[in-house]
Design a protein around this motif. Structure first.
Motif, PDB file in Angstrom:
ATOM      1  N   ASP A  55       0.795  -1.299   0.010  1.00 21.38           N
ATOM      2  CA  ASP A  55       0.053  -0.025  -0.199  1.00 21.38           C
ATOM      3  C   ASP A  55       0.924   1.124   0.046  1.00 21.38           C
ATOM      4  OD1 ASP A  55      -2.362  -1.543   0.051  1.00 21.38           O
ATOM      5  OD2 ASP A  55      -2.342  -1.639   2.598  1.00 21.38           O
ATOM      6  N   GLY A  56       0.160   2.334  -0.524  1.00 18.94           N
ATOM      7  CA  GLY A  56       1.038   3.553  -0.454  1.00 18.94           C
ATOM      8  C   GLY A  56       0.986   4.389   0.668  1.00 18.94           C
ATOM      9  N   PRO A  57       1.572   5.443   0.674  1.00 17.14           N
ATOM     10  CA  PRO A  57       2.571   6.081  -0.487  1.00 17.14           C
ATOM     11  C   PRO A  57       3.949   5.371  -0.333  1.00 17.14           C
ATOM     12  CG  PRO A  57       2.547   7.688   1.292  1.00 17.14           C
ATOM     13  CD  PRO A  57       1.252   6.481   1.695  1.00 17.14           C
ATOM     14  N   ALA A  58       4.587   5.522  -1.434  1.00 17.40           N
ATOM     15  CA  ALA A  58       6.130   5.172  -1.313  1.00 17.40           C
ATOM     16  C   ALA A  58       6.829   6.058  -0.362  1.00 17.40           C
ATOM     17  CB  ALA A  58       6.604   5.390  -2.870  1.00 17.40           C
ATOM     18  N   ASP A  59       7.730   5.348   0.166  1.00 16.12           N
ATOM     19  CA  ASP A  59       8.411   6.067   1.153  1.00 16.12           C
ATOM     20  C   ASP A  59      10.066   6.253   0.874  1.00 16.12           C
ATOM     21  OD1 ASP A  59       9.389   3.302   1.896  1.00 16.12           O
ATOM     22  OD2 ASP A  59       8.339   3.615   3.683  1.00 16.12           O
ATOM     23  N   ASP A 118       3.654   0.644 -10.075  1.00 18.26           N
ATOM     24  CA  ASP A 118       2.938  -0.368  -8.979  1.00 18.26           C
ATOM     25  C   ASP A 118       4.076  -0.063  -7.836  1.00 18.26           C
ATOM     26  OD1 ASP A 118       1.052  -1.165 -10.397  1.00 18.26           O
ATOM     27  OD2 ASP A 118       2.005  -3.325 -10.790  1.00 18.26           O
ATOM     28  N   LEU A 119       3.296  -0.271  -6.644  1.00 19.60           N
ATOM     29  CA  LEU A 119       4.088  -0.406  -5.304  1.00 19.60           C
ATOM     30  C   LEU A 119       4.636  -1.501  -4.724  1.00 19.60           C
ATOM     31  CD1 LEU A 119       2.275   2.834  -3.362  1.00 19.60           C
ATOM     32  CD2 LEU A 119       4.486   2.907  -4.720  1.00 19.60           C
ATOM     33  N   VAL A 120       5.651  -1.506  -4.712  1.00 20.40           N
ATOM     34  CA  VAL A 120       6.109  -3.071  -3.775  1.00 20.40           C
ATOM     35  C   VAL A 120       7.010  -2.588  -2.468  1.00 20.40           C
ATOM     36  CG1 VAL A 120       6.194  -4.207  -5.894  1.00 20.40           C
ATOM     37  CG2 VAL A 120       8.254  -2.684  -5.260  1.00 20.40           C
ATOM     38  N   ARG A 121       7.309  -3.863  -1.965  1.00 19.25           N
ATOM     39  CA  ARG A 121       7.818  -3.446  -0.403  1.00 19.25           C
ATOM     40  C   ARG A 121       9.296  -4.264  -0.627  1.00 19.25           C
ATOM     41  NH1 ARG A 121       6.343  -1.874   4.333  1.00 19.25           N
ATOM     42  NH2 ARG A 121       4.322  -1.753   3.691  1.00 19.25           N
ATOM     43  N   THR A 122      10.363  -3.607   0.041  1.00 22.37           N
ATOM     44  CA  THR A 122      11.550  -4.674   0.128  1.00 22.37           C
ATOM     45  C   THR A 122      12.527  -3.904   1.212  1.00 22.37           C
ATOM     46  OG1 THR A 122      13.616  -5.257  -1.042  1.00 22.37           O
ATOM     47  CG2 THR A 122      12.829  -2.998  -1.592  1.00 22.37           C
ATOM     48  N   GLN A 123      12.958  -4.731   1.970  1.00 23.48           N
ATOM     49  CA  GLN A 123      13.857  -4.376   2.934  1.00 23.48           C
ATOM     50  C   GLN A 123      13.119  -3.393   4.087  1.00 23.48           C
ATOM     51  OE1 GLN A 123      17.046  -3.212   0.710  1.00 23.48           O
ATOM     52  NE2 GLN A 123      18.213  -5.130   1.184  1.00 23.48           N
ATOM     53  N   GLY A 124      11.740  -3.578   4.204  1.00 22.26           N
ATOM     54  CA  GLY A 124      10.995  -2.746   5.068  1.00 22.26           C
ATOM     55  C   GLY A 124      10.565  -1.304   4.645  1.00 22.26           C
ATOM     56  N   ARG A 125      10.975  -1.032   3.198  1.00 23.27           N
ATOM     57  CA  ARG A 125      10.488   0.005   2.451  1.00 23.27           C
ATOM     58  C   ARG A 125       9.679  -0.012   1.264  1.00 23.27           C
ATOM     59  NH1 ARG A 125      16.878   2.042   2.253  1.00 23.27           N
ATOM     60  NH2 ARG A 125      17.082  -0.175   2.257  1.00 23.27           N
ATOM     61  N   VAL A 126       9.060   1.241   0.949  1.00 22.10           N
ATOM     62  CA  VAL A 126       7.936   1.065  -0.105  1.00 22.10           C
ATOM     63  C   VAL A 126       8.333   1.839  -1.468  1.00 22.10           C
ATOM     64  CG1 VAL A 126       5.646   1.557  -0.852  1.00 22.10           C
ATOM     65  CG2 VAL A 126       6.073   0.418   1.498  1.00 22.10           C
ATOM     66  N   MET A 127       8.284   1.509  -2.345  1.00 15.55           N
ATOM     67  CA  MET A 127       8.799   2.115  -3.461  1.00 15.55           C
ATOM     68  C   MET A 127       8.158   1.527  -4.722  1.00 15.55           C
ATOM     69  SD  MET A 127      12.493   0.334  -3.363  1.00 15.55           S
ATOM     70  CE  MET A 127      13.293   1.716  -4.254  1.00 15.55           C
ATOM     71  N   THR A 128       8.182   2.463  -5.665  1.00 14.74           N
ATOM     72  CA  THR A 128       7.673   1.971  -7.079  1.00 14.74           C
ATOM     73  C   THR A 128       8.464   0.848  -7.737  1.00 14.74           C
ATOM     74  OG1 THR A 128       9.008   3.668  -8.162  1.00 14.74           O
ATOM     75  CG2 THR A 128       6.625   4.383  -7.438  1.00 14.74           C
ATOM     76  N   VAL A 129       7.858   0.009  -8.718  1.00 12.22           N
ATOM     77  CA  VAL A 129       8.600  -0.811  -9.320  1.00 12.22           C
ATOM     78  C   VAL A 129       9.782  -0.058 -10.171  1.00 12.22           C
ATOM     79  CG1 VAL A 129       8.460  -2.515 -11.098  1.00 12.22           C
ATOM     80  CG2 VAL A 129       6.726  -2.554  -9.549  1.00 12.22           C
ATOM     81  N   ALA A 130       9.481   0.978 -10.550  1.00 17.13           N
ATOM     82  CA  ALA A 130      10.323   1.528 -11.601  1.00 17.13           C
ATOM     83  C   ALA A 130      11.708   1.999 -10.699  1.00 17.13           C
ATOM     84  CB  ALA A 130       9.855   3.085 -12.135  1.00 17.13           C
TER      85      ALA A 130
END
Length: 214
Positions: A55-59, A118-130
């Motif tokens: 879920d957003g927003p990207a951080d 699209d938004l994804v999560r990695t290493q506890g952070r949220v970012m766009t696929v790009a």
């Protein structure tokens, strides 16, 4: 860009001889086998991230993602040793290279099934696929330079290296010296090559921020 970075890096790993697999790299204390294990772990993380919608927003953006990777960081030495231990039981460079080629190819398939926004999560952070794909390309390009640092082998292509420079300049908040080509920018910006007196004069007060990430 990521397709190029991953394909070139997989080809570089697979082209090394068994003897070259135990030579030094640009990562102090690591051989190509150790580096291949680290890269394999990053490709596996990418697969998880691309299949972990958020879920957003990207951080986090493709630039500020790297703020957490300024050396030295607590635990860096532990990771170096743990990677070496894991690498010692992988059967050499051949098996590691094959696993990396398979996994990085799967990452590209997964990336093609999602939208750049699209938004994804990695290493506890949220970012766009790009932005995620940018971080993966930068990681691959920098480690490709590490892989061939002491070998007469081709390095990364122009597009991934240009993305490394873009990210470094984003972290710096301005352009890197025009006299640095993209390979030089990548190596000096990440602390892999030392800054000389002329570099320090060109950078001025900004020199205190180097390496920009590592």
């Amino acid at each position: 860009m990521l397709r190029t970075a991953y394909a070139d890096l997989a080809a570089a790993l697979s082209a090394l001889t068994a003897e070259e697999g135990w030579q030094p790299t640009g990562c102090a204390g690591w051989t190509p086998v150790d580096l291949g294990v680290h890269l394999l772990g990053d490709a596996r993380r990418a697969l998880v991230a691309l299949n972990t919608p958020a879920d957003g927003p990207a951080d986090t953006t493709a630039v500020d993602y790297w703020l957490a990777w300024r050396p030295p960081a607590p635990g860096d030495e532990d990771e170096l040793w743990s990677t070496r231990v894991v690498a010692s039981v992988q059967g050499g460079l051949g098996p590691v290279g094959r696993r990396y080629a398979e996994t990085s190819a799967a990452v590209l398939v997964a990336a093609g099934r999602v939208d750049a926004s699209d938004l994804v999560r990695t290493q506890g952070r949220v970012m766009t696929v790009a932005d995620l794909l940018s971080t993966l390309a930068v990681e691959a390009a920098v480690h490709h330079l590490d892989l061939v640092a002491h070998l007469d082998r081709p390095g990364p292509a122009a597009a991934p290296l240009a993305e490394v420079r873009r990210v470094l300049e984003g972290l710096l908040g301005g352009p890197l010296p025009a006299g640095w080509d993209d390979v030089t920018a990548a190596r000096r910006g990440t602390g892999r090559s030392p800054l000389d007196d002329s570099d320090r004069a060109l950078l001025g007060p900004a020199v205190e921020r180097f390496p920009l990430f590592g």
